[in-house]
Design a protein around this motif. Structure first.
Motif, PDB file in Angstrom:
ATOM      1  N   ASN A 102      -7.458  -2.900  -4.902  1.00 56.84           N
ATOM      2  CA  ASN A 102      -8.177  -3.928  -4.157  1.00 56.84           C
ATOM      3  C   ASN A 102      -9.658  -3.581  -4.045  1.00 56.84           C
ATOM      4  O   ASN A 102     -10.524  -4.446  -4.225  1.00 56.84           O
ATOM      5  CB  ASN A 102      -7.542  -4.055  -2.762  1.00 56.84           C
ATOM      6  N   GLU A 144      -4.282  -6.068  11.203  1.00 62.37           N
ATOM      7  CA  GLU A 144      -2.947  -5.624  10.768  1.00 62.37           C
ATOM      8  C   GLU A 144      -2.898  -5.263   9.277  1.00 62.37           C
ATOM      9  O   GLU A 144      -1.882  -4.795   8.794  1.00 62.37           O
ATOM     10  CB  GLU A 144      -1.889  -6.679  11.117  1.00 62.37           C
ATOM     11  N   VAL A 191      -5.353   3.535   7.396  1.00 65.30           N
ATOM     12  CA  VAL A 191      -6.261   2.573   8.030  1.00 65.30           C
ATOM     13  C   VAL A 191      -5.600   1.934   9.253  1.00 65.30           C
ATOM     14  O   VAL A 191      -6.231   1.779  10.308  1.00 65.30           O
ATOM     15  CB  VAL A 191      -6.721   1.498   7.024  1.00 65.30           C
ATOM     16  N   ASN A 215      -3.603   0.245   4.481  1.00 61.88           N
ATOM     17  CA  ASN A 215      -2.585   1.264   4.223  1.00 61.88           C
ATOM     18  C   ASN A 215      -2.281   2.006   5.531  1.00 61.88           C
ATOM     19  O   ASN A 215      -2.865   1.699   6.577  1.00 61.88           O
ATOM     20  CB  ASN A 215      -3.041   2.204   3.091  1.00 61.88           C
ATOM     21  N   MET A 216      -1.382   2.956   5.474  1.00 67.05           N
ATOM     22  CA  MET A 216      -0.972   3.636   6.703  1.00 67.05           C
ATOM     23  C   MET A 216      -2.151   4.282   7.417  1.00 67.05           C
ATOM     24  O   MET A 216      -2.289   4.183   8.629  1.00 67.05           O
ATOM     25  CB  MET A 216       0.090   4.688   6.381  1.00 67.05           C
ATOM     26  N   VAL A 262     -14.394   6.124  -5.398  1.00 63.76           N
ATOM     27  CA  VAL A 262     -14.211   4.910  -6.195  1.00 63.76           C
ATOM     28  C   VAL A 262     -15.348   3.918  -5.922  1.00 63.76           C
ATOM     29  O   VAL A 262     -15.918   3.336  -6.852  1.00 63.76           O
ATOM     30  CB  VAL A 262     -12.831   4.265  -5.914  1.00 63.76           C
ATOM     31  N   MET A 279      -9.472  15.042  -0.047  1.00 62.79           N
ATOM     32  CA  MET A 279      -8.730  13.791  -0.117  1.00 62.79           C
ATOM     33  C   MET A 279      -7.690  13.774   1.000  1.00 62.79           C
ATOM     34  O   MET A 279      -7.525  14.740   1.721  1.00 62.79           O
ATOM     35  CB  MET A 279      -8.020  13.676  -1.455  1.00 62.79           C
ATOM     36  N   ASP A 280      -6.982  12.643   1.091  1.00 64.12           N
ATOM     37  CA  ASP A 280      -5.866  12.512   2.032  1.00 64.12           C
ATOM     38  C   ASP A 280      -6.283  12.822   3.469  1.00 64.12           C
ATOM     39  O   ASP A 280      -5.706  13.686   4.139  1.00 64.12           O
ATOM     40  CB  ASP A 280      -4.696  13.407   1.594  1.00 64.12           C
ATOM     41  N   ALA A 312     -13.772   5.703 -11.701  1.00 62.37           N
ATOM     42  CA  ALA A 312     -14.121   4.301 -11.449  1.00 62.37           C
ATOM     43  C   ALA A 312     -15.357   3.881 -12.239  1.00 62.37           C
ATOM     44  O   ALA A 312     -15.468   2.730 -12.667  1.00 62.37           O
ATOM     45  CB  ALA A 312     -14.343   4.077  -9.951  1.00 62.37           C
ATOM     46  N   VAL A 364     -13.356   0.806   5.625  1.00 63.09           N
ATOM     47  CA  VAL A 364     -13.036   0.088   4.383  1.00 63.09           C
ATOM     48  C   VAL A 364     -11.577  -0.356   4.425  1.00 63.09           C
ATOM     49  O   VAL A 364     -10.681   0.448   4.698  1.00 63.09           O
ATOM     50  CB  VAL A 364     -13.264   0.975   3.139  1.00 63.09           C
ATOM     51  N   ASN A 365     -11.362  -1.645   4.164  1.00 63.81           N
ATOM     52  CA  ASN A 365     -10.008  -2.191   4.236  1.00 63.81           C
ATOM     53  C   ASN A 365      -9.811  -3.289   3.196  1.00 63.81           C
ATOM     54  O   ASN A 365     -10.762  -3.704   2.541  1.00 63.81           O
ATOM     55  CB  ASN A 365      -9.732  -2.714   5.656  1.00 63.81           C
ATOM     56  N   VAL A 366      -8.581  -3.736   3.049  1.00 62.79           N
ATOM     57  CA  VAL A 366      -8.267  -4.749   2.034  1.00 62.79           C
ATOM     58  C   VAL A 366      -8.320  -6.169   2.588  1.00 62.79           C
ATOM     59  O   VAL A 366      -8.024  -7.127   1.885  1.00 62.79           O
ATOM     60  CB  VAL A 366      -6.879  -4.510   1.404  1.00 62.79           C
ATOM     61  N   GLY A 367      -8.689  -6.322   3.834  1.00 55.28           N
ATOM     62  CA  GLY A 367      -8.808  -7.633   4.435  1.00 55.28           C
ATOM     63  C   GLY A 367      -9.483  -7.460   5.782  1.00 55.28           C
ATOM     64  O   GLY A 367      -9.641  -6.336   6.263  1.00 55.28           O
ATOM     65  N   LYS A 391     -12.668  -5.832  -5.695  1.00 57.33           N
ATOM     66  CA  LYS A 391     -13.684  -6.421  -4.816  1.00 57.33           C
ATOM     67  C   LYS A 391     -15.065  -5.810  -5.019  1.00 57.33           C
ATOM     68  O   LYS A 391     -16.066  -6.445  -4.702  1.00 57.33           O
ATOM     69  CB  LYS A 391     -13.223  -6.315  -3.367  1.00 57.33           C
ATOM     70  N   MET A 392     -15.122  -4.587  -5.553  1.00 56.51           N
ATOM     71  CA  MET A 392     -16.430  -4.027  -5.920  1.00 56.51           C
ATOM     72  C   MET A 392     -16.994  -4.787  -7.117  1.00 56.51           C
ATOM     73  O   MET A 392     -18.201  -4.997  -7.204  1.00 56.51           O
ATOM     74  CB  MET A 392     -16.314  -2.531  -6.244  1.00 56.51           C
ATOM     75  N   PHE A 406     -11.262   9.720  -1.464  1.00 53.46           N
ATOM     76  CA  PHE A 406     -10.823   9.126  -2.737  1.00 53.46           C
ATOM     77  C   PHE A 406     -11.415   7.721  -2.867  1.00 53.46           C
ATOM     78  O   PHE A 406     -11.994   7.369  -3.898  1.00 53.46           O
ATOM     79  CB  PHE A 406      -9.292   9.078  -2.795  1.00 53.46           C
ATOM     80  N   VAL A 407     -11.283   6.953  -1.805  1.00 55.41           N
ATOM     81  CA  VAL A 407     -11.801   5.583  -1.793  1.00 55.41           C
ATOM     82  C   VAL A 407     -13.332   5.591  -1.882  1.00 55.41           C
ATOM     83  O   VAL A 407     -13.933   4.796  -2.618  1.00 55.41           O
ATOM     84  CB  VAL A 407     -11.311   4.845  -0.533  1.00 55.41           C
ATOM     85  N   PHE A 438      -4.243  -0.266  -2.582  1.00 56.09           N
ATOM     86  CA  PHE A 438      -5.459  -0.165  -1.755  1.00 56.09           C
ATOM     87  C   PHE A 438      -6.662   0.091  -2.655  1.00 56.09           C
ATOM     88  O   PHE A 438      -7.691  -0.579  -2.554  1.00 56.09           O
ATOM     89  CB  PHE A 438      -5.308   0.960  -0.718  1.00 56.09           C
ATOM     90  N   VAL A 471     -10.720  10.781  -9.261  1.00 58.07           N
ATOM     91  CA  VAL A 471     -12.084  11.127  -8.858  1.00 58.07           C
ATOM     92  C   VAL A 471     -12.759  12.074  -9.848  1.00 58.07           C
ATOM     93  O   VAL A 471     -13.881  12.511  -9.624  1.00 58.07           O
ATOM     94  CB  VAL A 471     -12.113  11.745  -7.447  1.00 58.07           C
ATOM     95  N   MET A 511       0.848  -1.185   0.000  1.00 56.52           N
ATOM     96  CA  MET A 511       0.000   0.000   0.000  1.00 56.52           C
ATOM     97  C   MET A 511       0.892   1.246   0.000  1.00 56.52           C
ATOM     98  O   MET A 511       2.101   1.165   0.089  1.00 56.52           O
ATOM     99  CB  MET A 511      -0.873   0.006   1.253  1.00 56.52           C
ATOM    100  N   ASP A 512       0.219   2.401  -0.066  1.00 57.08           N
ATOM    101  CA  ASP A 512       0.901   3.694   0.044  1.00 57.08           C
ATOM    102  C   ASP A 512       2.032   3.835  -0.982  1.00 57.08           C
ATOM    103  O   ASP A 512       3.190   4.093  -0.634  1.00 57.08           O
ATOM    104  CB  ASP A 512       1.432   3.898   1.475  1.00 57.08           C
ATOM    105  N   GLU A 536     -14.401  -5.355   3.777  1.00 56.81           N
ATOM    106  CA  GLU A 536     -13.819  -5.418   2.437  1.00 56.81           C
ATOM    107  C   GLU A 536     -14.853  -4.899   1.442  1.00 56.81           C
ATOM    108  O   GLU A 536     -16.056  -5.058   1.649  1.00 56.81           O
ATOM    109  CB  GLU A 536     -13.444  -6.854   2.098  1.00 56.81           C
ATOM    110  N   ALA A 537     -14.365  -4.297   0.360  1.00 52.25           N
ATOM    111  CA  ALA A 537     -15.267  -3.700  -0.626  1.00 52.25           C
ATOM    112  C   ALA A 537     -16.283  -4.723  -1.135  1.00 52.25           C
ATOM    113  O   ALA A 537     -17.413  -4.385  -1.441  1.00 52.25           O
ATOM    114  CB  ALA A 537     -14.466  -3.115  -1.792  1.00 52.25           C
TER     115      ALA A 537
END
Lengths: 333, 333
Positions: free
Chosen positions: A236, B190, B196, B193-194, B237, B151-152, A217, B183-186, A240-241, B233-234, A233, A185, A151-152, B216-217
């Motif tokens: 992913n 642990e 999350v 990204n930073m 998407v 964003m960010d 997207a 929202v996460n990738v798993g 998954k969407m 941003f996420v 990120f 975006v 990530m990042d 997860e998405a």
């Protein structure tokens, strides 16, 4: 086309070891140039292999006995370090030591990614090795790069993804001058988060790629771009969407079809045509996702893969070797 | 329930001014407590209003003449600064100066977001005002927070989004103890990204919300969480993947239905039931997206909104005022 050897992790994925081994048998039947090394508990793998008609091509197979299995719940780094005799680590080491040209597994994505970077290793100059699945669109397929565990990202990573993705789509998917876009975006150059704003002008200035700008997207499934560049990120979330919205649509269609006698009759008349169309839109059907930027080819196949997908993933390694993808990346990075 | 006044930007959106004004007429008919201020070129707005049967409720409407329009292609900050007599800026100022309780527009998202922050202003303590659309799921709706222009994000932003989203889903959507997920990738703590990784333990420790961990998405459309927290941003998407995959599925279904005589017959029998089901899954059908954390309510309606959506967006302002959402946020932040 020449001979090639694939090391198949027969203990990876939800349907291991039966489906990987059945996939191996299928692949051997369809391509006489293929040699396979199957890692896993030898007796069991041999038995499944023979029970599924592999015997006639047994001369092109090496059975490599292993005693351990990496589970998806394990911490990847720790698992790779500790389980030296796992089907995954042994198969990767065979590739590293040139006994095989490529590695295929449906096992833990994290373990495949860590193993790819630490055992097989990156091509010098490549900062990060992205996982790049082909995703279905209305026009065909696009390469979504990166969906990996890193990530990042920094701009340099995305620039390299753009370049590696272009090489892949050109050499393997035979697309002339593949269109590269960055996930954003909005369509305007000034939009985006810090990463995208910083990367955009650098992508614009990068020679050797056909950069078409931002892609929202919403337009990904329409197939406007061949190479879709983003941080892992975001990649992913996109992948998954696809799955999530797809599953929900199936449920909604089912509900609509089962509503009354009339809809049930209509369902009977349309279901096979509908299934055929919707199947095209399942990302797991497009073989495995290559991990690009490594010294050798690593292919991560969907965890729920069946024999057909394993076979496709194995066979796609031939073209990757023939087209010298790793060598081309090494020259261009 | 008490009286309330909404300032409607009649020049915002793809179908302005006809659809916003028709929506205004609909809303006035369905709720006698509603007062409206319509901003836009007065003669034209009055004419459309009267032609569509608004006359009988004209006593609850103020027509506020404006001479400028902010286009979606304009830079938001510049447009807000320069076009002081635009339908958007004038309507926002009416809300700022307490002539109206809420603002509704289908105009440029950027301009609405900038105007909301700079003209109406954030509640003291709120670092960022997120745009939080309701998105359809298989179980009902979830609040996706943030889909805005900021964003960010930093962890403090996501923590505030979690809290504001919980208040909204509890007070407006009447959900007891709404489930909040990031929202996460798993699924594992642990992963991510930073942002999350840093936010996760802080969300876990945050009192007053029902944090259920990562989502997860893939699981968003299933409806596992009521409040879905992410960086803008996420969020963008995710929202646009809903649209894109949805549109593609429509195309695939159409193709499957038009395949041959048999499928065409089946289509005739199922189409109305199918349309009914799939309509539930269109994010634009759930009224406007509230911008949370502002001193007054700002609602951004989808650019392609028709009269029905404008009416829904206007009417939802009542509950927001009654439930004192802004006051509750001010106390809890």
């Amino acid at each position: 086309m020449g001979k090639y050897t694939v090391a198949l992790d027969c203990m990876g994925g939800d349907n291991a070891p039966i489906e990987p081994v059945k996939g191996a048998v299928m692949a051997l039947k369809s391509d006489p140039d293929l040699n396979l090394i199957l890692t896993g508990p030898e007796d069991e793998i041999r038995r499944i292999f023979n029970e599924n008609g592999g015997g006639e091509n047994a001369d092109r197979v090496t059975f490599q006995n292993t005693t351990e299995v990496i589970e998806t719940a394990e911490m990847p780094t720790k698992a790779i370090m500790k389980k030296k005799d796992s089907s995954l680590v042994v198969a990767m080491n065979l590739v590293k030591h040139d006994s095989a040209d490529a590695f295929v597994s449906a096992g833990s994505t994290g373990a495949v990614l860590v193993g790819g970077q630490t055992i097989i290793g990156r091509i010098p100059g490549v900062k990060r090795a992205p996982l790049a699945p082909l995703i279905p669109t209305e026009k065909g397929v696009s390469l979504l790069i990166d969906c990996g565990a890193n990530m990042d990202s920094k701009p340099i990573n995305l620039l390299q993804f753009a370049r590696m993705g272009s090489i892949y789509m050109n050499k393997i998917m035979k697309i002339d001058n593949p269109k590269v876009a960055i996930v954003n975006v909005g369509a305007e150059e000034e939009k985006g988060n810090m990463l995208v704003k910083e990367t955009f002008p650098q992508l614009k200035a990068l020679p050797g790629i056909n950069f078409i700008g931002s892609i929202e997207a919403r337009d990904i499934t329409a197939g406007y771009a061949d190479v879709i560049v983003c941080d892992a990120f975001v990649g992913n979330v996109i992948l998954k969407m696809y799955e999530g919205v797809g599953i929900t649509f199936f449920h909604l269609i089912k509900k609509a079809y089962l509503k009354n006698l009339k809809t049930k009759l209509g369902a009977a008349l349309t279901i096979s045509s509908l299934k055929e169309e919707l199947k095209k839109f399942d990302p797991s059907k497009y073989g495995g996702a290559p991990m690009l930027g490594l010294k050798k080819l690593v292919v991560k196949t969907h965890g729920s893969s069946k024999a057909q997908e394993f076979s496709t993933s194995i066979l796609q390694c031939k073209e990757f070797k023939e087209q010298k993808i790793s060598e081309t990346v090494a020259e261009m990075i």
